[in-house]
Design an enzyme around this catalytic site. Sequence first.
Site, mmCIF file in Angstrom:
data_model
loop_
_atom_site.group_PDB
_atom_site.id
_atom_site.type_symbol
_atom_site.label_atom_id
_atom_site.label_comp_id
_atom_site.label_asym_id
_atom_site.label_seq_id
_atom_site.Cartn_x
_atom_site.Cartn_y
_atom_site.Cartn_z
ATOM 1 N N LYS A 46 36.595 37.504 79.836
ATOM 2 C CA LYS A 46 37.534 37.958 80.867
ATOM 3 C C LYS A 46 38.123 36.755 81.587
ATOM 4 C CE LYS A 46 36.548 40.178 84.939
ATOM 5 N NZ LYS A 46 37.421 39.712 86.037
ATOM 6 N N ASP A 73 42.560 39.701 83.188
ATOM 7 C CA ASP A 73 42.403 40.489 84.413
ATOM 8 C C ASP A 73 43.281 39.892 85.505
ATOM 9 O OD1 ASP A 73 41.514 42.233 86.325
ATOM 10 O OD2 ASP A 73 39.557 41.272 86.588
ATOM 11 N N LYS A 75 45.649 41.943 87.077
ATOM 12 C CA LYS A 75 45.995 43.089 87.938
ATOM 13 C C LYS A 75 47.488 43.126 88.291
ATOM 14 C CE LYS A 75 41.307 43.403 89.864
ATOM 15 N NZ LYS A 75 40.636 42.276 89.169
ATOM 16 N N LEU A 76 48.302 43.389 87.285
ATOM 17 C CA LEU A 76 49.759 43.392 87.494
ATOM 18 C C LEU A 76 50.177 44.491 88.464
ATOM 19 C CD1 LEU A 76 50.917 42.854 83.784
ATOM 20 C CD2 LEU A 76 50.818 41.145 85.613
ATOM 21 N N HIS A 77 51.107 44.160 89.330
ATOM 22 C CA HIS A 77 51.670 45.132 90.273
ATOM 23 C C HIS A 77 53.005 44.571 90.756
ATOM 24 C CE1 HIS A 77 50.932 47.886 94.032
ATOM 25 N NE2 HIS A 77 52.119 48.088 93.455
ATOM 26 N N ASP A 78 54.093 45.081 90.165
ATOM 27 C CA ASP A 78 55.421 44.567 90.503
ATOM 28 C C ASP A 78 56.441 45.633 90.075
ATOM 29 O OD1 ASP A 78 57.666 42.793 90.976
ATOM 30 O OD2 ASP A 78 56.321 41.108 90.625
ATOM 31 N N ILE A 79 57.711 45.314 90.082
ATOM 32 C CA ILE A 79 58.688 46.303 89.625
ATOM 33 C C ILE A 79 58.475 46.527 88.122
ATOM 34 C CG2 ILE A 79 60.400 45.795 91.423
ATOM 35 C CD1 ILE A 79 61.949 44.187 89.262
ATOM 36 N N PRO A 80 58.823 47.727 87.621
ATOM 37 C CA PRO A 80 58.537 48.045 86.213
ATOM 38 C C PRO A 80 59.055 47.004 85.219
ATOM 39 C CG PRO A 80 59.137 50.043 87.382
ATOM 40 C CD PRO A 80 59.338 48.912 88.353
ATOM 41 N N THR A 82 59.582 43.795 85.507
ATOM 42 C CA THR A 82 58.784 42.559 85.532
ATOM 43 C C THR A 82 57.422 42.787 84.877
ATOM 44 O OG1 THR A 82 59.927 41.838 87.519
ATOM 45 C CG2 THR A 82 57.806 40.803 87.085
ATOM 46 N N THR A 137 37.168 47.358 94.995
ATOM 47 C CA THR A 137 35.907 47.604 95.709
ATOM 48 C C THR A 137 35.991 47.083 97.141
ATOM 49 O OG1 THR A 137 35.041 45.581 94.749
ATOM 50 C CG2 THR A 137 34.374 47.627 93.710
ATOM 51 N N ARG A 187 23.969 43.894 87.427
ATOM 52 C CA ARG A 187 22.913 42.982 87.868
ATOM 53 C C ARG A 187 21.590 43.406 87.242
ATOM 54 N NH1 ARG A 187 26.851 41.063 89.373
ATOM 55 N NH2 ARG A 187 27.416 40.097 91.349
ATOM 56 N N GLN A 196 28.890 42.797 95.433
ATOM 57 C CA GLN A 196 28.987 44.038 94.660
ATOM 58 C C GLN A 196 28.147 45.105 95.351
ATOM 59 O OE1 GLN A 196 30.924 44.576 92.200
ATOM 60 N NE2 GLN A 196 31.165 42.790 90.893
ATOM 61 N N GLY A 216 29.473 38.633 85.384
ATOM 62 C CA GLY A 216 29.849 37.277 85.766
ATOM 63 C C GLY A 216 28.692 36.503 86.323
ATOM 64 N N ARG A 217 28.619 36.522 87.673
ATOM 65 C CA ARG A 217 27.679 35.644 88.361
ATOM 66 C C ARG A 217 26.219 35.844 87.976
ATOM 67 N NH1 ARG A 217 30.442 36.984 93.970
ATOM 68 N NH2 ARG A 217 30.670 38.917 92.787
HETATM 69 O O1 C5P Z 1 29.931 40.113 90.423
HETATM 70 P P1 C5P Z 1 30.337 39.504 89.115
HETATM 71 O O2 C5P Z 1 30.421 38.002 89.158
HETATM 72 O O3 C5P Z 1 29.563 40.017 87.920
HETATM 73 O O4 C5P Z 1 31.835 39.995 88.967
HETATM 74 C C1 C5P Z 1 32.467 40.147 87.748
HETATM 75 C C2 C5P Z 1 33.831 40.754 87.987
HETATM 76 O O5 C5P Z 1 33.698 41.952 88.761
HETATM 77 C C3 C5P Z 1 34.797 39.874 88.770
HETATM 78 O O6 C5P Z 1 35.525 39.065 87.887
HETATM 79 C C4 C5P Z 1 35.687 40.883 89.456
HETATM 80 O O7 C5P Z 1 36.774 41.206 88.614
HETATM 81 C C5 C5P Z 1 34.843 42.143 89.556
HETATM 82 N N1 C5P Z 1 34.413 42.415 90.938
HETATM 83 C C6 C5P Z 1 34.601 43.676 91.478
HETATM 84 N N2 C5P Z 1 34.207 43.939 92.766
HETATM 85 C C7 C5P Z 1 33.593 43.001 93.511
HETATM 86 C C8 C5P Z 1 33.370 41.717 92.968
HETATM 87 C C9 C5P Z 1 33.787 41.453 91.668
HETATM 88 O O8 C5P Z 1 35.112 44.550 90.806
HETATM 89 N N3 C5P Z 1 33.221 43.305 94.740
#
Ligand code: C5P
Length: 239
Positions: A46, A73, A75-80, A82, A137, A187, A196, A216-217
Amino acid sequence: MADTTQEVAGLDPALRAKMALALDVDDLVEATRYARQLAPWFGVAKVGLELFAAAGPDAIGAMIDMGYDVFLDIKLHDIPTTVRKAASVAGALGVSYLTMHAHGGSDMLKAGVEGFHEGAREAGLPEPIALAITVLTSDAEAPDHIVPARLRTAVEAGCGGIVCAASDLKDIREMAPRTLRVVPGIRAAGANRHDQPKAVTPGEALQAGADLLVIGRAVTEADDPAAAAHALLGDISAG
Ligand code: C5P
């Protein structure tokens, strides 16, 4: 000795294809290091806003060259118009999954889906999957009814998947059974949740019907990311 062998072996291919590694770093060298180290466990890379801002399409190309499916990832959000053009570029670059905000509305989502598919088709690539974001979130003020409403808009616009919390999986499965369900917030039991609020284990997410897990983390911030992946994913089964 047995453990080391298992670590290197990683996941079986069907399960590995369901694991997306969130490369939330601002440096392609660092991202590549994680991607190489964690390839036995993850089939999808990702690339988020941070890495894309730092390295752009090179980040996509590098992950594809390593054998990953790429999840862009941004997260596109603009005029259609674009969104259509940007999505088309992503499709042509070989991106497999692309996020767009369902908040952008039906016309924007349709344009994004068409552009994304068209870009891939013209490059001779398989049809990619547009993913809709219902609510972030971090948006504590979003009313409950907004998730089903945005899901409906996204499905009608042709989005093949949705990004959602594990707690929404049951409802989404009922409302849109054929939509790919992508779940972040993964996790190990009892581990640091960072920001999270609704973290679940990989096994819980899969059991609840997740199709793609974003991680991710939990692995990238570990002293030994490969060992953390082994600890987190080593005992799950395809279910
Ligand atoms: O928390 P972690 O590092 O696993 O996050 C992985 C992905 O989850 C992030 O790249 C982000 O897109 C998404 N995320 C989310 N809500 C959060 C934090 C991260 O959806 N509060």
